[in-house]
Design an enzyme around this catalytic site. Structure first.
Site, PDB file in Angstrom:
ATOM      1  CE  LYS A 198     -46.353 -20.218  95.364  1.00 49.83           C
ATOM      2  NZ  LYS A 198     -48.341 -19.669  96.176  1.00 49.83           N
ATOM      3  CE  LYS A 250     -47.752 -21.696  91.837  1.00 56.12           C
ATOM      4  NZ  LYS A 250     -49.479 -21.515  92.905  1.00 56.12           N
TER       5      LYS A 250
END
Length: 325
Positions: A198, A250
């Protein structure tokens, strides 16, 4: 004409193109992120994400039923507490009567086993400082103190009906801590969706409106540096070793190389999150007539699948599922 290869033969008709398509996009591969807000009776529009709403408990149920009927594979729920209910440790996150846990119970009651109920297991929506963890005296995020809160949050979410917990905080050891906490109370069947890679991204902006974020500053001391690629594989290996059932990259569209790396290495299913800024860009361009909206949405989703995602979190999940059906 002399003989030569003619790849165009297999592009001639829609039926031929469908027959030889290398990548598929199906409703079951899509997950719909949803927001449930405390203190509202009607859905509230998110200005930077046209078409996306903070839901009341009633409208959450209705939107979940529609998504499930369309064949969407899962629902990822984020909670939006009242500003006055935020505090330094995000106590609402583990409160059974907190808005996220109430929302999870509503989803579990509404959809049953027809789709997968997922929870965001992170403190940022619930802290008055907006960070994803507990702060130390010097203002830095205290990794190990945060893990204790994550376990408490995870237990509350599992009790509220979540099938899958999304560990999005990027604390070291978070997957292992939550796995041990779940197993210790017999929640061995509750699965973990690990946000393995992320990145600290500028494209999260609209999401912060969506959750009413209180963040000042940034999250660069715990989310990954966009300049780094190899680091994502280290994070992946750690999460797999700690017991992740699914791993996630992400954002999606700016990190397709990372997604491919993770997909090539992972021994578990791989998800990718098409985040708020990606949604907002396509939506804004389509509103101005600069691009074809449906075509751009589906192309972006197939690109994420082509890069290696088994599962795609997207705010277009329900709409795309209708198109695909």
């Amino acid at each position: 004409m002399t003989a030569f290869d003619r790849p165009r033969r297999l592009r001639r008709t829609p039926a031929l193109r469908r027959l030889v398509a290398e990548t598929t996009l199906e409703p079951r591969q899509l997950v719909l992120p949803m927001f449930v807000a405390d203190g509202i009776d009607e859905p509230r529009a998110i200005s930077s994400m046209p078409g996306v709403y903070q839901h009341s408990l009633d409208s959450l149920r209705k939107a979940a039923a529609e998504a499930t009927a369309a064949g969407v594979g899962g629902l990822m729920l984020f909670g939006v507490p009242l500003p006055e209910d935020k505090d330094a440790t995000g106590s609402q996150a583990s409160d059974p009567n907190g808005i996220l846990n109430r929302g999870l119970r509503a989803l579990a009651e509404e959809v049953g086993d027809a789709t997968v109920v997922m929870a965001d297991t992170c403190l940022d929506e619930f802290t008055d400082h907006g960070h994803c963890g507990v702060l130390a005296a010097d203002g830095a995020v205290d990794n190990d103190a945060t893990l204790h809160r994550y376990v408490e949050m995870a237990l509350a979410q599992a009790e509220s009906g979540a099938d899958l917990l999304g560990t999005s905080g990027m604390m070291d050891g978070q997957v292992g801590a939550i796995r041990r906490g779940l197993d210790a109370v017999g929640r061995t069947d509750t699965a973990i969706l690990a946000y393995a890679a992320k990145y600290a991204s500028a494209f999260y902006g609209p999401f912060r409106e969506a959750v009413g974020s209180s963040l000042e500053g940034d999250r660069r001391t715990y989310q990954q540096d966009p300049a780094n690629r190899r680091e994502s594989l280290r994070e992946l290996d750690l999460d797999l070793a700690e017991g992740a059932d699914i791993v996630m990259v992400k954002p999606a569209m700016s990190y397709l190389d990372i997604l491919r790396d993770v997909a090539d290495r992972s021994t578990v299913p791989v998800a990718a999150y098409q985040i708020s800024g990606e949604y907002a860009m396509i939506t804004a361009a389509a509103e101005r007539g600069w691009i074809d909206r449906q075509g751009a949405v589906l192309e972006s989703l197939i690109g994420i699948r082509r890069a290696g995602a088994d599962i795609v979190l997207t705010y277009w999940a329900t709409e795309a599922a209708h198109w695909l059906s």
